[in-house]
Design a protein around this motif. Structure first.
Motif, PDB file in Angstrom:
ATOM      1  N   LEU A  16       3.481  -1.878   7.350  1.00 42.18           N
ATOM      2  CA  LEU A  16       3.311  -2.034   5.600  1.00 42.18           C
ATOM      3  C   LEU A  16       2.030  -1.277   5.319  1.00 42.18           C
ATOM      4  O   LEU A  16       2.142  -0.544   4.442  1.00 42.18           O
ATOM      5  CB  LEU A  16       3.580  -3.287   5.258  1.00 42.18           C
ATOM      6  N   GLU A  17       1.138  -1.511   6.043  1.00 43.30           N
ATOM      7  CA  GLU A  17      -0.376  -1.016   5.729  1.00 43.30           C
ATOM      8  C   GLU A  17      -0.219   0.588   5.579  1.00 43.30           C
ATOM      9  O   GLU A  17      -0.762   1.091   4.673  1.00 43.30           O
ATOM     10  CB  GLU A  17      -1.426  -1.599   6.573  1.00 43.30           C
ATOM     11  N   LEU A  19       2.296   2.361   5.270  1.00 46.41           N
ATOM     12  CA  LEU A  19       3.078   2.894   4.178  1.00 46.41           C
ATOM     13  C   LEU A  19       2.355   2.979   3.012  1.00 46.41           C
ATOM     14  O   LEU A  19       2.509   3.916   2.168  1.00 46.41           O
ATOM     15  CB  LEU A  19       4.510   1.801   4.115  1.00 46.41           C
ATOM     16  N   ASN A  20       1.611   1.752   2.845  1.00 41.33           N
ATOM     17  CA  ASN A  20       0.616   1.648   1.638  1.00 41.33           C
ATOM     18  C   ASN A  20      -0.076   3.049   1.563  1.00 41.33           C
ATOM     19  O   ASN A  20      -0.592   3.659   0.538  1.00 41.33           O
ATOM     20  CB  ASN A  20      -0.268   0.567   1.561  1.00 41.33           C
ATOM     21  N   ASP A  21      -0.848   3.060   2.693  1.00 44.21           N
ATOM     22  CA  ASP A  21      -1.951   4.084   2.990  1.00 44.21           C
ATOM     23  C   ASP A  21      -1.343   5.683   2.795  1.00 44.21           C
ATOM     24  O   ASP A  21      -2.226   6.601   2.462  1.00 44.21           O
ATOM     25  CB  ASP A  21      -2.381   4.335   4.244  1.00 44.21           C
ATOM     26  N   TYR A  23       0.121   6.893   0.573  1.00 41.29           N
ATOM     27  CA  TYR A  23       0.100   7.525  -0.841  1.00 41.29           C
ATOM     28  C   TYR A  23      -1.201   7.698  -0.973  1.00 41.29           C
ATOM     29  O   TYR A  23      -1.539   8.758  -1.942  1.00 41.29           O
ATOM     30  CB  TYR A  23       0.520   6.459  -1.627  1.00 41.29           C
ATOM     31  N   PHE A  24      -2.335   7.247  -0.103  1.00 42.21           N
ATOM     32  CA  PHE A  24      -3.698   7.592  -0.292  1.00 42.21           C
ATOM     33  C   PHE A  24      -4.048   8.859   0.491  1.00 42.21           C
ATOM     34  O   PHE A  24      -5.177   9.345   0.107  1.00 42.21           O
ATOM     35  CB  PHE A  24      -4.663   6.402  -0.275  1.00 42.21           C
TER      36      PHE A  24
END
Lengths: 119, 204
Positions: A16-17, A19-21, A23-24
């Motif tokens: 999940l982390e 996946l979060n990253d 976008y950054f």
């Protein structure tokens, strides 16, 4: 009930982390990343010549993609081989028709016309 | 047009919601879709097989919702996931008895619920991290985010049963408002403006 794949909690959180990253970290690509597309663009307008080569007891089907306005620009790809010449002949013509943009073959280019020096 | 197997599963879900899994008889399921018990037995040999199919469908649906994590980097993504959760928990209302049952006809169901619910909480928690990093949510200690995530999870899972228990209306708008209200106090200025342009128009 069918048992399904299970993922470890720690790894799921890590996933999940990531996946979060995404976008950054993800940035826009460069135009030259598409260079390969421009490099191969001529292939879409090439004449296709089928060539049968008898090698080690089998007829190899080769397709030659040649640019009709620059005969020195061509690539050759070996596709498949058959032990029966008739079958190879038929397959070769079908493959040529499938690969060629001009399916009727009026834009004919012959391998001999290129006067390739085999030395 | 549904095939008979699907019709049986859908009718079973409806009856399980109304009467509970244990009290539903095969005759009831057959009556619900207007077929004979013999025909029902042709498709599913016993009630356990039907329950099995129902849970297979249920967990597949749950998996689909979990798969909809952060497809787009905005509040809208969570909002659509909340909608999916609403449909899911409204459709499978018998889940509430499952969560507190000490025994279950299918022992692995309990374990599966636990696994899926954990994944759900992790997702909510990580979503908070994502929006904090994006500057939508005010920086808070980790423990606060954990508590917010749990509160959101509690709202998603138990909002529908509590409304039903109090015989209050169960609407998607109120459900969504209840979930979002857990996050709203922590929104930054950017978060508030995103929220009012993206989410509030959908509420109405």
């Amino acid at each position: 009930m069918a048992s399904s794949f299970k993922i470890n909690e720690k790894i799921y959180n890590k996933l999940l982390e990531l996946l979060n990253d995404a976008y950054f970290i993800d940035s826009k690509g460069n135009i030259n990343d598409f260079q390969f597309y421009h490099d191969d663009h001529w292939l879409s307008d090439s004449a296709v010549i089928d060539n049968l080569v008898y090698k080690k007891g089998e007829w190899n089907i080769e397709l030659i993609f040649a640019l009709h306005n620059n005969p020195l620009k061509f690539i050759k790809r070996q596709i498949v081989s058959y032990s029966c010449s008739k079958k190879a002949n038929l397959s070769a013509s079908l493959m040529r028709r499938m690969a060629a943009k001009d399916q009727r073959g009026t834009l004919e280019v012959k391998a001999e016309d290129f006067k390739i020096c085999h030395n | 047009m549904y095939n008979t197997k699907e019709r049986i599963v859908n009718a079973s879900i409806k009856l399980f919601n109304d009467y509970g899994i244990a009290s539903v008889r095969l005759q009831q399921i057959a009556d619900e879709i207007g077929i004979s018990v013999g025909n029902l037995a042709y498709h599913y040999k016993n009630k356990e097989a039907i329950i099995n199919s129902v849970y297979e469908k249920l967990f597949e649906d749950f998996q689909q919702i979990l798969g909809a994590y952060l497809k787009t980097p905005s509040f809208l993504d969570f909002d659509s996931q909340i909608s999916y959760y609403f449909d899911f928990f409204k459709n499978y209302q018998f889940y509430i008895t499952d969560l507190f049952a000490t025994e279950h006809p299918l022992p692995e169901v309990r374990q599966k619920w636990q696994e899926f619910m954990n994944k759900m909480i992790f997702q909510i928690r990580k979503r908070l991290d994502f929006h904090a990093k994006r500057g939508d949510i005010l920086p808070q200690p980790e423990a606060t985010y954990d508590i917010i995530a749990e509160a959101i999870w509690i709202t998603i899972v138990f909002w529908i049963p509590q409304q039903q228990m109090r015989t209050k209306p169960v609407t998607e708008t109120r459900f969504k408002a209840a979930v979002w209200n857990n996050i709203r106090p922590y929104l930054t200025e950017k978060g508030v403006s995103d929220f009012s342009t993206l989410i509030i128009p959908i509420f109405v």
